[in-house]
Design a protein around this motif. Structure first.
Motif, PDB file in Angstrom:
ATOM      1  N   ARG A  45     -77.852  29.481   7.805  1.00 50.75           N
ATOM      2  CA  ARG A  45     -78.337  29.080   6.485  1.00 50.75           C
ATOM      3  C   ARG A  45     -78.551  30.301   5.598  1.00 50.75           C
ATOM      4  NH1 ARG A  45     -82.640  24.360   6.191  1.00 50.75           N
ATOM      5  NH2 ARG A  45     -81.933  24.610   4.051  1.00 50.75           N
TER       6      ARG A  45
ATOM      7  N   PHE B 233     -76.890  30.807   1.942  1.00 50.08           N
ATOM      8  CA  PHE B 233     -77.640  31.102   0.724  1.00 50.08           C
ATOM      9  C   PHE B 233     -77.183  32.407   0.089  1.00 50.08           C
ATOM     10  CE2 PHE B 233     -80.617  27.862   2.168  1.00 50.08           C
ATOM     11  CZ  PHE B 233     -80.983  27.274   0.969  1.00 50.08           C
TER      12      PHE B 233
ATOM     13  N   ASN C  81     -79.188  19.528   1.189  1.00 54.85           N
ATOM     14  CA  ASN C  81     -80.243  19.721   2.178  1.00 54.85           C
ATOM     15  C   ASN C  81     -80.101  18.770   3.364  1.00 54.85           C
ATOM     16  OD1 ASN C  81     -81.707  21.896   1.266  1.00 54.85           O
ATOM     17  ND2 ASN C  81     -83.010  20.684  -0.082  1.00 54.85           N
TER      18      ASN C  81
ATOM     19  N   TYR D 276     -74.159  31.523  -1.691  1.00 60.53           N
ATOM     20  CA  TYR D 276     -74.588  30.688  -2.822  1.00 60.53           C
ATOM     21  C   TYR D 276     -75.025  31.538  -4.008  1.00 60.53           C
ATOM     22  CZ  TYR D 276     -78.057  27.872  -5.383  1.00 60.53           C
ATOM     23  OH  TYR D 276     -78.792  27.268  -6.358  1.00 60.53           O
TER      24      TYR D 276
ATOM     25  N   MET E  19     -72.418  24.619  -2.771  1.00 60.76           N
ATOM     26  CA  MET E  19     -73.836  24.596  -3.141  1.00 60.76           C
ATOM     27  C   MET E  19     -74.041  25.196  -4.530  1.00 60.76           C
ATOM     28  SD  MET E  19     -77.090  26.233  -1.104  1.00 60.76           S
ATOM     29  CE  MET E  19     -76.882  25.176   0.328  1.00 60.76           C
TER      30      MET E  19
ATOM     31  N   GLU F 291     -78.934  23.207  -4.345  1.00 58.90           N
ATOM     32  CA  GLU F 291     -79.487  23.215  -2.981  1.00 58.90           C
ATOM     33  C   GLU F 291     -79.923  21.830  -2.541  1.00 58.90           C
ATOM     34  OE1 GLU F 291     -83.314  25.149  -0.622  1.00 58.90           O
ATOM     35  OE2 GLU F 291     -82.844  25.715  -2.701  1.00 58.90           O
TER      36      GLU F 291
END
Length: 835
Positions: free
Chosen positions: A502, A506, A491, A509, A482, A487
């Motif tokens: 998730r 993130f 998705n 990420y 990612m 992003e």
């Protein structure tokens, strides 16, 4: 006191050969001044003296004159030097030898620095600096440590100023091992400086060549020195004559094409000495042919049933390959790579580790040419990543990283790594996911859409695995991807992923580090929370009413159904329930982003009277197929409570993430402790086994000593018995001797019965027992109780006659005793011989 002689009035040629050093000093100074005042490099002053004269000047016996001579030689090179002059000085005249022997080994600092400077100037002019370096390296075997240290210092100055691209280090590297073994510490210190300078240019290729010839202590010192300069980028500090001329031409062309307003920029460009260029460290190393250096019976020993034979031959192959960082590329390495691929399935992990290390050396040595051999072994390496032992796993990961650095994600690396994530062994899944993550972190170009479509299904499959370690590896993989793609690109793959996973993706990420990024990856999420939470917070922050469309996560059945309850309170309570129980736990894909229909309705509602609820309802009414809208009234207190709940949920998620990271860390420590316990147990078992072997050995020694003691005791008894027999025989022989010497002695009549008693005592037969114990009739006989003169005389005659027979009988008894003793000895020896 005599006045000082003025030698300046003498001709220059005479002063150059004068016996007085002051005259020579004045000549060297005058010559240096003439070179400095010359008009150009073709001035007659440079041809007035033959170049051979400098060989004599540089070896002047007086140190002051010698230093002045070096200054004159430097001015000669600086103002009148060119490629042909430098080549003539080095190759024809042999000027390097006197510089090394008298200049670099000088105890005067100025002379030594001038000698090094003269060498650097010649490197600037000469077309082939390898010949000059070879002249210096020929003195590295000299017996004078000062001379060797000076030559190493000069080599260090050459590579520090010009680098390995101008002066190839091929002639210097073979001498480093001997220099590190030199007895003088100054030589070893200067060699360390030279090696560090070479490492800046050559990198790990130098260690692979040099380290096999060094001791472990020397390797450790060099590794620490290399770590200090590992991040330094080497740069050429001094330009050659050719580079200066080329740079001058470029600056002249750029100055002519630019306007006068850019003169300042041109001046600033002149400050740059050497343009930075990329280089390959292996270009300074000659390729080596290694197939002929492998053991002649390599194929036979590698196929042996004994694992020790396979390990030994692989260690020999490794010793050959690790000294060859660059391999000849026109050879066929396919049979060798097939052998290494077969070793990947070996039952012995030491064989696997050595085979992976050897294959890694081959891949590094071949570089880009390795790609044609990669499909032979890649699949086997991927399958063998199931090993948990750190040394084996490290060797396999290093080999995989080397193959990726050569071929990138191509060369079937991506396909095989994705296929490895479907293997049954959990360690294979973790290793393949980690390998893909490392590849994405170091890839130079963003992956294509087809590659993303291959990676994401595998990552999502691992993300739903039952084991935490596999899910963590998948999280790292997806988060790194990612970071490259952004992003938006992922998705559609993360629609059905829950909030917790998730959130972890993130978090990876945001913290991931990659070498490339696509244009879509420019914007990062504003927080670590999931996008569904953002949409909820944005909706609840609006004043008035909140309308929920068909995409809302709040079901219509939560509407207040009792007429006794107030509508506002019921709606508010249902809103709180819906937000806390449904939308915060499992968001749906439609709630991640606001729908386009809502945006279009909001844009077209400018002409609608917002004061009328009916108009608002018509403006926001969905298509007929959609369910009817449900409106809720938001209480400010409830909104504050919701905000507090969101913050609590956020804190809870952060605490949960910290707890999971702590659990992961504790699990790793537990694994390491388990490995340490197993190693200690194995050591304890080995020590117990060795102790039991030692005890049994001691017991055997004690038993042997006991047997020897029994033998000695039996021997002592035998000797005592033999001694008694010898004493008896000696007493008998003494008695016989006395009888022979004194036959008519008065005591003979008294001794004969004693002899006869002794004979009767030694007798073993029944007749002897009868003689020893006469019958009662004989004892009670008249003749026995009342001996007459006749009977006494007859008995005397009988004793005289039987004396010889009694001694014969004693000898027979003695023989019988000896035989009996021999039989006893034989019986005693029988059990001893059996043991």
């Amino acid at each position: 006191m005599a006045e000082e002689v003025d030698y300046t009035n003498l001709p220059l040629e005479e002063r150059l050969d004068h016996k007085v050093w002051k005259a020579r000093l004045s000549a060297y100074e005058e010559l240096s001044k003439q070179f400095e005042l010359s008009r150009n490099d073709h001035d007659p002053v440079f041809t007035s003296q033959p170049p051979d004269v400098f060989k004599k000047i540089l070896t002047d016996s007086n140190v002051v004159a010698q230093e002045a001579g070096y200054r004159a030689f430097i001015n000669y090179l600086r103002f009148g030097g060119n490629a042909s002059v430098a080549s003539r000085l080095v190759k024809t005249i042999g000027i390097v030898q006197p510089i090394c022997e008298k200049g670099l080994s000088s105890s005067r600092k100025g002379t030594k620095e001038s000698a090094i400077e003269s060498i650097l100037i010649m490197v600037e002019y000469i077309d082939t600096p390898e010949s000059l370096v070879e002249e210096i390296t020929s003195h590295l075997g000299n017996r004078l440590p000062k001379l060797v240290a000076g030559c190493v210092t000069a080599l260090d100055a050459i590579y520090e100023n010009f680098g390995c691209k101008i002066v190839p280090p091929k002639a210097v590297i073979p001498s480093l091992g001997k220099l590190f073994a030199h007895a003088d510490k100054n030589v070893r210190s200067e060699t360390t400086k030279l090696t560090v300078e070479l490492y800046k240019w050559m990198g790990e290729s130098l260690t692979s060549i040099l380290f096999p010839d060094l001791k472990p202590v020397q390797q450790k010192d060099l590794i620490s020195a290399f770590e200090a300069v590992k991040n330094e980028k080497p740069q050429q500090k001094r330009l050659t004559k050719t580079q200066k001329d080329e740079l001058a031409r470029e600056e002249g062309a750029s100055a002519a094409s630019k306007s006068s307003g850019q003169e300042k920029e041109d001046v600033e460009m002149n400050d740059a000495t050497v343009p930075e260029t990329n280089y390959d460290p292996l270009e300074f190393v000659d390729p080596v042919e290694v197939l002929s250096r492998l053991p002649g019976d390599f194929e036979t020993r590698i196929s042996s049933a004994k694992w020790k034979d396979r390990v030994e031959v692989l260690e020999e192959v490794q010793a050959v390959l690790e000294k060859s960082p660059k391999l000849v590329k026109n050879e066929d390495y396919a049979p060798l790579v097939r052998i290494f691929a077969k070793n990947m399935d070996d039952a012995n992990i030491q064989v696997v580790q050595l085979a992976a290390t050897c294959a890694n050396h081959v891949a590094k040595g071949l570089g880009k040419d390795w790609t044609k051999y990669q499909p032979i072994i890649l699949k086997q390496v991927i399958e063998r990543t199931k090993e948990k032992k750190p040394s084996v796993a490290s060797a396999l990961d290093t080999f995989l990283d080397t193959m990726f650095s050569i071929s990138g994600l191509g060369g079937s690396i991506l396909e095989e790594a994705v296929a490895g994530t479907t293997l049954k062994v959990p360690q294979n899944k973790i290793a393949c996911a980690n390998f893909l993550q490392r590849c994405l972190a170091h890839v130079s170009t963003p992956p294509k859409s087809t590659e993303v479509e291959m990676i994401m299904p595998a990552g999502l499959r691992l993300l739903s695995d039952s084991q935490q370690s596999i899910r963590d590896a998948a999280t790292e993989l997806i988060g790194t991807l990612m970071k490259i793609t952004g992003e938006r690109e992922l998705n559609k793959y993360l629609d059905k992923t829950d909030d917790n996973r998730r959130a972890k993706i993130f978090k990876v990420y945001e913290s991931a580090t990659v070498k490339c990024s696509s244009p879509q990856a420019g914007s990062a999420p504003s927080s670590n929370t999931v996008p569904i939470k953002k949409s909820l917070s944005s909706r609840t922050s609006q004043p008035g009413r909140i309308s929920s469309s068909g995409s809302s996560t709040i079901p219509s059945k939560r509407e207040a159904s009792s007429p006794a309850k107030r509508g506002d309170d019921g709606k508010a309570s249902n809103l709180g329930k819906g937000l806390t129980s449904r939308s915060l736990s499992k968001p749906t894909s439609t709630s991640l982003r606001p729908s386009k229909a809502i945006n279009s309705n909001s844009l077209s509602s400018n002409h609608v009277n917002l004061s009328h609820p009916q108009a608002v309802q018509r403006a926001s009414t969905p298509p007929p197929a959609a369910p009817p809208q449900i409106e809720y009234v938001v209480d400010p207190k409830m909104e504050q409570e919701l905000e507090k709940l969101r913050q609590e949920v956020k804190r809870f998620q952060e605490q949960q993430q910290q707890d999971r990271s702590l659990i992961h860390q504790l699990n790793q420590e537990n694994v390491s402790l388990k490995e340490e316990v197993s190693s200690l147990n194995s050591r304890l078992e080995n020590e117990m086994r060795s102790s039991s072997i030692a005890i049994s050995h001691k017991d055997t020694q004690v038993n042997n000593l006991k047997i020897e003691l029994d033998k000695v005791n039996h021997r002592v008894k035998d000797l005592e018995t033999e001694r008694e027999i010898n004493k008896l025989q000696q007493s008998n022989q003494t008695y016989l001797a006395r009888e022979v010497v004194h036959p008519d002695h008065d005591n003979s009549s008294n001794r004969e019965p004693d002899i006869r008693k002794g004979v009767h005592r030694l007798s073993l037969t029944e007749s002897d027992q009868q003689i020893k114990h006469p019958s009662a009739a004989e004892k009670g006989g008249i003749g026995y109780n009342r001996p007459s003169f006749h009977s006494i005389s007859s008995n005397r005659e009988k004793l005289d006659v039987d004396a010889g027979d009694d001694w014969k009988r004693a000898a027979e008894v003695t023989q019988q005793l000896k035989k009996r003793i021999e039989r006893m000895k034989a019986r005693a020896r029988t059990p001893l011989n059996v043991e």
